[in-house]
Design an enzyme around this catalytic site. Sequence first.
Site, PDB file in Angstrom:
ATOM      1  N   GLY A 274       6.041  10.173  -4.901  1.00 21.13           N
ATOM      2  CA  GLY A 274       7.405   9.466  -6.027  1.00 21.13           C
ATOM      3  C   GLY A 274       8.721   8.828  -5.596  1.00 21.13           C
ATOM      4  O   GLY A 274       8.763   7.679  -5.328  1.00 21.13           O
TER       5      GLY A 274
ATOM      6  N   LYS B  12       0.603  -1.540   0.140  1.00 14.89           N
ATOM      7  CA  LYS B  12       0.432  -0.182  -0.096  1.00 14.89           C
ATOM      8  C   LYS B  12       0.451   1.015   0.063  1.00 14.89           C
ATOM      9  O   LYS B  12       0.842   2.117   0.934  1.00 14.89           O
ATOM     10  CB  LYS B  12      -0.898   0.076   1.513  1.00 14.89           C
ATOM     11  N   PHE B  13       1.093   1.309  -0.994  1.00 14.78           N
ATOM     12  CA  PHE B  13       2.340   2.442  -1.184  1.00 14.78           C
ATOM     13  C   PHE B  13       1.798   3.818  -1.479  1.00 14.78           C
ATOM     14  O   PHE B  13       0.426   3.854  -2.082  1.00 14.78           O
ATOM     15  CB  PHE B  13       3.636   2.503  -2.646  1.00 14.78           C
TER      16      PHE B  13
END
Length: 254
Positions: free
Chosen positions: A95, A90-91
């Site tokens: 970025g 679940k990043f």
Amino acid sequence: MLTYLQRAALCKNPLAKKLLSLMEAKRTNLAVSVDVTLKKELLSLANSLGPYICVLKTHIDILEDFDQETVTALQKIAKQHQFIIFEDRKFADIGHTVGLQYAKGVYHIADWAQLTNAHAIAGPESIATLKKIGLPKQNAMLMIAEMSSQGSLARGDYTDQSLRIAIEHSDFVIGFICQRKLTDDPTYIHFTPGVKFSGGGDSAGQQYRTPFQAIVEAGVDVIIVGRGIYAASSIEREAQLYQQAGWEAYLQTK
Ligand code: 5BU
């Protein structure tokens, strides 16, 4: 409706192709979530559940005795039993940070998890960074478009926008974590957690539906079962029952 095999033929992403093909070959749309805290338990469950599943889902950071050998051994079992390893990471960060979390740290997730997932909350560049790392390794990703928990904020416009970002990166995003079918495009694979024969919920907001409700009524592809299997008294028997129920539900949609 197309069969898994017919859909595999339409997929461009090699992992999506592989997953749909092995689902057909093993006659299973069951993913098991092995949320245990000891390496030995994880590997032993992977070994005994291997024949019944298409995907084994991990939360690698809940292991108390993680070491490199854990993932080496897990990969070996996955190869032997032909299932895909999915790290439910679940990043959800910018970025640059998700790139580090995916490739570095203690776990080096990108090196062993063929499949992982991310929230859409940080926007498309976060997904683009995961893709830059994962695609050359022939990994793929699932977009978390909805959640199974009570009061989840991932709904309505958020879900629509997460779908849009997923489609922008369709070479890497092969499907969704969701509670219902979100697109008719047969190359996307819909995964649904919160599945248990008993229905109901737990005391911390989890909400359960049966395999029939998920596959036939909500139109998803892969059911993710955790405690329904690993907390059962006869784990293999229970896995077999979920596999059968999932497969029969799939056949009903044909
Ligand atoms: P359970 O024991 O079947 O309730 O476990 C469900 C698993 O799926 C657990 O590992 C959760 O972290 C995971 N999960 C979920 O339950 N709901 C969601 O929306 C997502 C993941 Br995304």
